[in-house]
Motif scaffolding. Sequence first.
Motif, PDB file in Angstrom:
ATOM      1  N   THR A   1       0.856  -1.194   0.000  1.00 32.75           N
ATOM      2  CA  THR A   1       0.000   0.000   0.000  1.00 32.75           C
ATOM      3  C   THR A   1       0.886   1.237   0.000  1.00 32.75           C
ATOM      4  OG1 THR A   1      -0.108  -0.042   2.420  1.00 32.75           O
ATOM      5  CG2 THR A   1      -1.873  -1.150   1.214  1.00 32.75           C
ATOM      6  N   PHE A   2       0.446   2.257  -0.740  1.00 32.55           N
ATOM      7  CA  PHE A   2       1.186   3.510  -0.864  1.00 32.55           C
ATOM      8  C   PHE A   2       0.290   4.643  -0.373  1.00 32.55           C
ATOM      9  CE2 PHE A   2       2.175   0.769  -4.592  1.00 32.55           C
ATOM     10  CZ  PHE A   2       3.436   0.356  -4.174  1.00 32.55           C
ATOM     11  N   THR A   3       0.788   5.434   0.550  1.00 33.14           N
ATOM     12  CA  THR A   3      -0.032   6.498   1.126  1.00 33.14           C
ATOM     13  C   THR A   3       0.701   7.833   1.101  1.00 33.14           C
ATOM     14  OG1 THR A   3       0.783   5.938   3.338  1.00 33.14           O
ATOM     15  CG2 THR A   3      -1.289   4.929   2.644  1.00 33.14           C
ATOM     16  N   VAL A   4      -0.078   8.894   0.896  1.00 32.46           N
ATOM     17  CA  VAL A   4       0.397  10.273   0.974  1.00 32.46           C
ATOM     18  C   VAL A   4      -0.591  11.045   1.845  1.00 32.46           C
ATOM     19  CG1 VAL A   4       1.630  10.260  -1.231  1.00 32.46           C
ATOM     20  CG2 VAL A   4      -0.817  10.838  -1.170  1.00 32.46           C
ATOM     21  N   THR A   5      -0.224  12.239   2.240  1.00 34.79           N
ATOM     22  CA  THR A   5      -1.072  13.002   3.163  1.00 34.79           C
ATOM     23  C   THR A   5      -2.196  13.740   2.462  1.00 34.79           C
ATOM     24  OG1 THR A   5       0.483  14.854   3.012  1.00 34.79           O
ATOM     25  CG2 THR A   5       0.799  13.279   4.815  1.00 34.79           C
ATOM     26  N   ASP A   6      -1.990  14.196   1.224  1.00 35.03           N
ATOM     27  CA  ASP A   6      -3.005  14.961   0.512  1.00 35.03           C
ATOM     28  C   ASP A   6      -4.071  14.033  -0.064  1.00 35.03           C
ATOM     29  OD1 ASP A   6      -3.848  17.611  -0.774  1.00 35.03           O
ATOM     30  OD2 ASP A   6      -3.639  16.306  -2.529  1.00 35.03           O
ATOM     31  N   ARG A   7      -5.351  14.348   0.160  1.00 37.60           N
ATOM     32  CA  ARG A   7      -6.440  13.484  -0.256  1.00 37.60           C
ATOM     33  C   ARG A   7      -6.528  13.345  -1.778  1.00 37.60           C
ATOM     34  NH1 ARG A   7      -8.694   9.310   1.615  1.00 37.60           N
ATOM     35  NH2 ARG A   7      -8.177   8.618  -0.460  1.00 37.60           N
ATOM     36  N   ALA A   8      -6.428  14.460  -2.485  1.00 35.42           N
ATOM     37  CA  ALA A   8      -6.522  14.419  -3.951  1.00 35.42           C
ATOM     38  C   ALA A   8      -5.347  13.650  -4.547  1.00 35.42           C
ATOM     39  CB  ALA A   8      -6.575  15.838  -4.512  1.00 35.42           C
TER      40      ALA A   8
ATOM     41  N   GLN B   1      -3.696  11.286  -2.999  1.00 42.28           N
ATOM     42  CA  GLN B   1      -3.900   9.874  -2.671  1.00 42.28           C
ATOM     43  C   GLN B   1      -4.848   9.212  -3.667  1.00 42.28           C
ATOM     44  OE1 GLN B   1      -2.543   7.917   0.146  1.00 42.28           O
ATOM     45  NE2 GLN B   1      -3.252   6.451  -1.399  1.00 42.28           N
ATOM     46  N   ASP B   2      -5.923   9.905  -4.018  1.00 45.92           N
ATOM     47  CA  ASP B   2      -6.864   9.352  -4.991  1.00 45.92           C
ATOM     48  C   ASP B   2      -6.191   9.127  -6.342  1.00 45.92           C
ATOM     49  OD1 ASP B   2      -8.840   9.409  -3.083  1.00 45.92           O
ATOM     50  OD2 ASP B   2      -9.704  11.318  -3.762  1.00 45.92           O
ATOM     51  N   ARG B   3      -5.365  10.087  -6.759  1.00 42.58           N
ATOM     52  CA  ARG B   3      -4.675   9.938  -8.042  1.00 42.58           C
ATOM     53  C   ARG B   3      -3.632   8.829  -7.980  1.00 42.58           C
ATOM     54  NH1 ARG B   3      -4.981   9.737 -13.359  1.00 42.58           N
ATOM     55  NH2 ARG B   3      -3.117  10.550 -14.429  1.00 42.58           N
ATOM     56  N   LEU B   4      -2.935   8.709  -6.839  1.00 46.56           N
ATOM     57  CA  LEU B   4      -1.953   7.644  -6.677  1.00 46.56           C
ATOM     58  C   LEU B   4      -2.621   6.281  -6.733  1.00 46.56           C
ATOM     59  CD1 LEU B   4       0.943   6.723  -6.073  1.00 46.56           C
ATOM     60  CD2 LEU B   4       0.467   7.060  -3.641  1.00 46.56           C
ATOM     61  N   ASP B   5      -3.770   6.159  -6.080  1.00 42.46           N
ATOM     62  CA  ASP B   5      -4.516   4.894  -6.139  1.00 42.46           C
ATOM     63  C   ASP B   5      -4.922   4.579  -7.575  1.00 42.46           C
ATOM     64  OD1 ASP B   5      -4.291   4.683  -3.411  1.00 42.46           O
ATOM     65  OD2 ASP B   5      -6.281   5.486  -2.991  1.00 42.46           O
ATOM     66  N   GLU B   6      -5.325   5.603  -8.293  1.00 34.90           N
ATOM     67  CA  GLU B   6      -5.727   5.419  -9.691  1.00 34.90           C
ATOM     68  C   GLU B   6      -4.541   4.979 -10.543  1.00 34.90           C
ATOM     69  OE1 GLU B   6      -7.558   8.092 -13.381  1.00 34.90           O
ATOM     70  OE2 GLU B   6      -7.537   8.888 -11.336  1.00 34.90           O
TER      71      GLU B   6
ATOM     72  N   THR C   1      -1.691   3.450  -9.539  1.00 27.64           N
ATOM     73  CA  THR C   1      -1.208   2.110  -9.192  1.00 27.64           C
ATOM     74  C   THR C   1      -2.162   1.024  -9.665  1.00 27.64           C
ATOM     75  OG1 THR C   1      -2.234   2.345  -7.001  1.00 27.64           O
ATOM     76  CG2 THR C   1       0.104   2.914  -7.206  1.00 27.64           C
ATOM     77  N   ASP C   2      -3.477   1.341  -9.654  1.00 25.34           N
ATOM     78  CA  ASP C   2      -4.451   0.354 -10.104  1.00 25.34           C
ATOM     79  C   ASP C   2      -4.470   0.240 -11.624  1.00 25.34           C
ATOM     80  OD1 ASP C   2      -6.737  -1.466  -9.602  1.00 25.34           O
ATOM     81  OD2 ASP C   2      -7.846   0.082 -10.690  1.00 25.34           O
ATOM     82  N   ALA C   3      -4.541   1.379 -12.317  1.00 23.89           N
ATOM     83  CA  ALA C   3      -4.626   1.360 -13.780  1.00 23.89           C
ATOM     84  C   ALA C   3      -3.346   0.843 -14.415  1.00 23.89           C
ATOM     85  CB  ALA C   3      -4.939   2.765 -14.300  1.00 23.89           C
ATOM     86  N   ASP C   4      -2.213   1.131 -13.796  1.00 26.37           N
ATOM     87  CA  ASP C   4      -0.935   0.728 -14.368  1.00 26.37           C
ATOM     88  C   ASP C   4      -0.555  -0.701 -13.986  1.00 26.37           C
ATOM     89  OD1 ASP C   4       1.150   1.439 -16.037  1.00 26.37           O
ATOM     90  OD2 ASP C   4       2.461   1.983 -14.392  1.00 26.37           O
ATOM     91  N   GLY C   5      -1.319  -1.323 -13.100  1.00 26.66           N
ATOM     92  CA  GLY C   5      -0.984  -2.682 -12.668  1.00 26.66           C
ATOM     93  C   GLY C   5       0.370  -2.744 -11.990  1.00 26.66           C
ATOM     94  N   ILE C   6       0.654  -1.767 -11.136  1.00 33.73           N
ATOM     95  CA  ILE C   6       1.970  -1.687 -10.513  1.00 33.73           C
ATOM     96  C   ILE C   6       2.250  -2.910  -9.642  1.00 33.73           C
ATOM     97  CG2 ILE C   6       3.202  -0.437  -8.681  1.00 33.73           C
ATOM     98  CD1 ILE C   6       2.470   2.133 -10.033  1.00 33.73           C
ATOM     99  N   ALA C   7       1.228  -3.490  -9.041  1.00 31.07           N
ATOM    100  CA  ALA C   7       1.441  -4.686  -8.221  1.00 31.07           C
ATOM    101  C   ALA C   7       2.043  -5.812  -9.053  1.00 31.07           C
ATOM    102  CB  ALA C   7       0.115  -5.132  -7.598  1.00 31.07           C
TER     103      ALA C   7
ATOM    104  N   PRO D   1       2.366  16.632  -5.387  1.00 27.70           N
ATOM    105  CA  PRO D   1       3.246  15.460  -5.297  1.00 27.70           C
ATOM    106  C   PRO D   1       4.052  15.424  -4.003  1.00 27.70           C
ATOM    107  CG  PRO D   1       3.439  16.511  -7.436  1.00 27.70           C
ATOM    108  CD  PRO D   1       2.664  17.457  -6.562  1.00 27.70           C
ATOM    109  N   GLU D   2       4.203  14.225  -3.476  1.00 25.30           N
ATOM    110  CA  GLU D   2       5.072  13.979  -2.338  1.00 25.30           C
ATOM    111  C   GLU D   2       5.542  12.535  -2.410  1.00 25.30           C
ATOM    112  OE1 GLU D   2       2.947  13.131   1.556  1.00 25.30           O
ATOM    113  OE2 GLU D   2       1.445  14.383   0.541  1.00 25.30           O
ATOM    114  N   ARG D   3       6.575  12.245  -1.652  1.00 25.92           N
ATOM    115  CA  ARG D   3       7.109  10.877  -1.679  1.00 25.92           C
ATOM    116  C   ARG D   3       6.198   9.958  -0.867  1.00 25.92           C
ATOM    117  NH1 ARG D   3      10.766   7.183   0.360  1.00 25.92           N
ATOM    118  NH2 ARG D   3      12.383   6.486  -1.100  1.00 25.92           N
ATOM    119  N   PRO D   4       5.605   8.943  -1.499  1.00 26.66           N
ATOM    120  CA  PRO D   4       4.658   8.077  -0.782  1.00 26.66           C
ATOM    121  C   PRO D   4       5.351   7.212   0.266  1.00 26.66           C
ATOM    122  CG  PRO D   4       4.367   7.913  -3.156  1.00 26.66           C
ATOM    123  CD  PRO D   4       5.660   8.622  -2.929  1.00 26.66           C
ATOM    124  N   ARG D   5       4.591   6.839   1.255  1.00 27.96           N
ATOM    125  CA  ARG D   5       5.040   5.876   2.265  1.00 27.96           C
ATOM    126  C   ARG D   5       4.592   4.486   1.811  1.00 27.96           C
ATOM    127  NH1 ARG D   5       2.395   3.762   6.893  1.00 27.96           N
ATOM    128  NH2 ARG D   5       3.855   3.003   8.498  1.00 27.96           N
ATOM    129  N   THR D   6       5.515   3.546   1.812  1.00 25.43           N
ATOM    130  CA  THR D   6       5.236   2.192   1.326  1.00 25.43           C
ATOM    131  C   THR D   6       5.113   1.229   2.486  1.00 25.43           C
ATOM    132  OG1 THR D   6       6.483   2.622  -0.714  1.00 25.43           O
ATOM    133  CG2 THR D   6       6.037   0.332  -0.177  1.00 25.43           C
TER     134      THR D   6
END
Length: 490
Positions: free
Chosen positions: A91-98, A100-105, A107-113, A416-421
Amino acid sequence: MPLPDNNAPWPPPHLAKTLAEIRIDDAWYSGDQAKLTAAYRTESTRRDGTARLWGRRRAPQPGKRDTRLHIPLAGDIATTSADLLFSEPPTFTVTDRATQDRLDELTDADGIANTLLESAEIAAALGGVYLRVTWDHTLVGRPLLTTVHADAAVPEFSFGLLRAVTFWHELASDGATVLRHLERHEPGRILHALYQGTADNLGRRVPLTEHPAVAPLAEALGPDGESIETGIDLLTAAYVRNIGPNRKHRGSPLGRSDYAAPLYDLFDALDTTWTSWIRDIRLARARLIIPDAYLRDHGPGRGASFDDDREIWQLLNIPPTEQGGITLSQFAIRVEEHERSAEAATRQAVRSAGYSAQTFGIGDQVAATATEVKARERKSMTTRGKKTRYYSPPLGDMLHVMLLLDQRMFTPGITPERPRTVFGDTVAEDAATLAQTLSLFQQAQAVSVDTKVRMIHPEWDEAAVQAEVGRILTETGQAVPDPMQAGALV
């Protein structure tokens, strides 16, 4: 450092030893018998290879296949390493809500897992892998996280940190001429060039338009005619070490393969054992040795045969001597000896690679709780923990680069910020055991509601955790304020 000059030797001579070692790792990882044979018959491995099963020269026998057997334990080790790291997506998390939503999008769309799962397998086999961020406006409206294998890169390190890297791949080859695309990543820009040369020489530089695979890049080049500005001051590529240190090259910034010595010897011993075992089975097939007189003559020029399924035979005019009968030939199969030898070689190989035998299904496989599994596979869990520490920094860097490029090119509204993994659990704790643990913590008054919610739902973000904590406190009456603290004392 710019792109290479014309007619430079390629790959660069200073990488010759490293690439030769990677070639051996790749041969074992692939499980391809032709690759193994070729790898152990090169000049650099001839002295060592002649003593190995796959380095021995055998005279070709028409109509007969190679009876050597390969057991793909090397591939299993690489796959297991990747499964331990990324079978459960991080899981990757950032503090800014917007953001975070884009990061989730992304990682999901790009199949990063899936990208990370594949990269971890390659890193285990070859000692390391490169993560690269790129983009293509004509393909998708987002940055892309891709991987580059360690044998297709020329890295430049400074104090153990990647300063720049040049990736290359062959676009076309007719045996005499090789067309190579070089892609050099530096902070703030990416350089592209196309070279036409030979198998061991880069040759001369030609326009990118000479090959359709890279022709679109020509339109994106800047005024210098060779680079694309990224608009950020970070490197768009990172090197992930599988594990360190590199025992063969102490002080090297390159990682160590899971196959580092003495695993080559153990892989070879395992293949030799199985080849001998299968040979025993092949030689032990029942055969009948019969006198010539038992054969049925089919006439002049038509040969003779013996029908072993025939039930009734007429009397044969043969002297009743002790040598005149049918003899059954069938050898014993040394099953126990071969099985014990193969298991011993496998156990030692996986232990030398840093894993527990139980992780590979060796030993008693009985039902167990997650705690018992982790205790039984402690060596594998320790290796996993070390590898996550090597993976986390470069992965965080590349996700940060993705967000920076995304803001600049596709989604200007994010911050943008460096996500926590956070890496996922390989073995999930069962609900009953977790509930008992939390109950004991509660009795000892050593855990808060917030902590309990996070332990039960580690995948939840901060908002979801706080919402659940609020509901629990309201339902249990703990949300009522303390009346003694309602006002200030006079």
